[in-house]
Design an enzyme around this catalytic site. Structure first.
Site, PDB file in Angstrom:
ATOM      1  N   TYR A 109     146.768  62.954  25.176  1.00  0.00           N
ATOM      2  CA  TYR A 109     145.723  63.739  25.851  1.00  0.00           C
ATOM      3  C   TYR A 109     146.250  65.152  26.071  1.00  0.00           C
ATOM      4  O   TYR A 109     147.393  65.344  26.504  1.00  0.00           O
ATOM      5  CB  TYR A 109     145.358  63.117  27.202  1.00  0.00           C
ATOM      6  CG  TYR A 109     144.370  63.953  28.007  1.00  0.00           C
ATOM      7  CD1 TYR A 109     143.005  63.701  27.932  1.00  0.00           C
ATOM      8  CD2 TYR A 109     144.808  65.008  28.816  1.00  0.00           C
ATOM      9  CE1 TYR A 109     142.098  64.471  28.647  1.00  0.00           C
ATOM     10  CE2 TYR A 109     143.906  65.780  29.523  1.00  0.00           C
ATOM     11  CZ  TYR A 109     142.554  65.511  29.434  1.00  0.00           C
ATOM     12  OH  TYR A 109     141.662  66.283  30.138  1.00  0.00           O
ATOM     13  N   GLU A 198     139.176  70.311  26.030  1.00  0.00           N
ATOM     14  CA  GLU A 198     139.805  68.993  26.153  1.00  0.00           C
ATOM     15  C   GLU A 198     139.942  68.356  24.771  1.00  0.00           C
ATOM     16  O   GLU A 198     138.955  68.231  24.045  1.00  0.00           O
ATOM     17  CB  GLU A 198     138.970  68.097  27.067  1.00  0.00           C
ATOM     18  CG  GLU A 198     139.594  66.737  27.332  1.00  0.00           C
ATOM     19  CD  GLU A 198     138.748  65.894  28.266  1.00  0.00           C
ATOM     20  OE1 GLU A 198     139.196  65.607  29.382  1.00  0.00           O
ATOM     21  OE2 GLU A 198     137.612  65.539  27.872  1.00  0.00           O
TER      22      GLU A 198
END
Length: 387
Positions: A109, A198
């Site tokens: 991530y 993101e």
């Protein structure tokens, strides 16, 4: 302002980030012609909606051949996806993204966002890719690493980049690619007025390549006027119709799920108004800031906007007149209420510039308006009125 995954990946590619090749499909008859551009024999079919959790809702499919791709696309196009971010009403799929499949070895991530508390750029890294970062924060907070850097023209330096990617344990070649990616994210954030980027997941393939497998970008609404290339990416089908209407009148409006509509001037006062409604046991139906210098036409538009929500059982207007004149607000409210034949309780609290004149306009309107002396009194009265 949000954009679709395929649009975010196009921007990433423009800034030199590693992204798989893909094509966007707006109608099923485009598949055969566009799929020729892709080299892979396996594909990933993705529904394009402004919401996370698509995979669990059936909005992401790995397909082995073109025949299966066409069959799955037919099922997915027009389907209403219900995820934890769409709400129970879901979102209809009107665009599909077909991407070359990747052999995933590891998932990570990575995100980049504005940290308003510190006035810095924050990079968030985690080895728990492919999961909701909120869930990771709750269950395994130590697996999330945050690095904040100063805003500067040259972007993050080598030491800052090493700190951001250290959790991933990349080899030397991967570190070079990752370093370029960090610089790309920083440039997009600062040069395109993004507020959040993101990458989830950021993957390592079995051939040791780094790829941004999924991408989400949000942009600062207040900077859109100087970013026409970003405004072109806006998909009105993905936005709430009331919020679209609000933007036409330059109103700050966000629909919520409560029963008391709010009209306030100033974001801080609006938040306080929403809080005190909850304190007295009810829920606000919206956040609505009409701004400091609203005209009566703007106020009337705001009033109609509130009443377009069928869940609204009562309205609380809380105005502190500084630049905003209370008599202008009162006139706008009266005109709007008469136009739409107001049938729900209305409580008004006025203070500041021309509040006496505003109160007089409301008193002479022949409308059933409850006057409040202060915010506490206003909240009590509207909660009692809707009972």
């Amino acid at each position: 302002m949000n954009i679709h995954e395929y649009q975010a990946k196009k921007i990433l590619k423009e800034f030199g980030a590693p992204v798989s090749d893909g094509v966007v499909i707006l109608s099923l008859d485009e598949i055969e012609k566009k799929i020729i551009k892709l080299k892979s024999k396996k594909f990933v079919l993705k529904a394009q909606i402004h919401a996370g959790g698509r995979g669990k809702a059936g909005g992401v499919k790995l397909v082995e051949n073109i025949s299966d791709l066409e069959a799955e696309a037919k099922k997915m196009m027009g389907k209403v996806l219900v995820t934890h971010q769409t709400g129970p009403e879901g979102k209809e799929v009107k665009r599909l993204y077909i991407e070359e499949a990747s052999d995933i070895a590891k998932e990570y991530y990575l995100s980049c966002l504005i940290d308003r508390e510190s006035s810095k750029i924050a990079f968030i890294s985690s080895t728990e890719g492919g999961m909701d970062i909120e869930k990771v924060a709750l269950e395994s907070p130590k697996k999330i690493v945050t690095n904040k850097i100063e805003l500067k023209n040259e972007g993050p330096n080598d030491i800052e980049i090493d700190n951001i990617i250290s959790v991933f344990k990349f080899n030397d070649n991967q570190k070079i690619i990752a370093s370029k990616l960090i610089k790309s994210l920083y440039k997009i954030l600062t040069e395109r007025d993004a507020s959040l980027i993101e990458i989830n997941p950021l993957i390592i393939t079995k051939s040791n390549e780094i790829i941004c497998l999924d991408a989400k970008m949000n942009f600062d609404d207040n900077a859109i006027f100087r970013r026409p290339e970003i405004l072109k990416l806006r998909d009105l089908n993905e936005e709430n119709s009331a919020e679209i209407e609000a933007s036409k009148h330059d109103l700050a409006y966000i629909k919520l799920n409560g029963s008391i509509g709010c009209m306030v001037n100033g974001a801080g006062l609006a938040m306080a108004t929403m809080d005190i409604i909850k304190l007295y046991g009810q829920e606000p139906a919206n956040f609505l800031d009409v701004g400091g210098g609203a005209s009566k036409e703007k106020v009337a538009a705001a009033f109609e906007l509130i009443l377009s929500d069928k869940n609204v059982k009562g309205i609380l207007i809380n105005i502190f007149g500084g630049i905003m004149r209370c008599d202008v607000l009162a006139q706008g409210v009266v005109e709007a209420a008469k136009k739409i034949n107001l049938s729900v309780p209305l409580v008004v609290r006025l203070a500041g510039t021309n509040f006496k004149e505003g109160k007089e306009i409301l008193d002479k309107s022949d409308l059933k308006i409850l006057s409040a002396s202060d915010l506490n009194d206003a909240a009590k009265k509207i909660v009692e009125a809707i009972k």
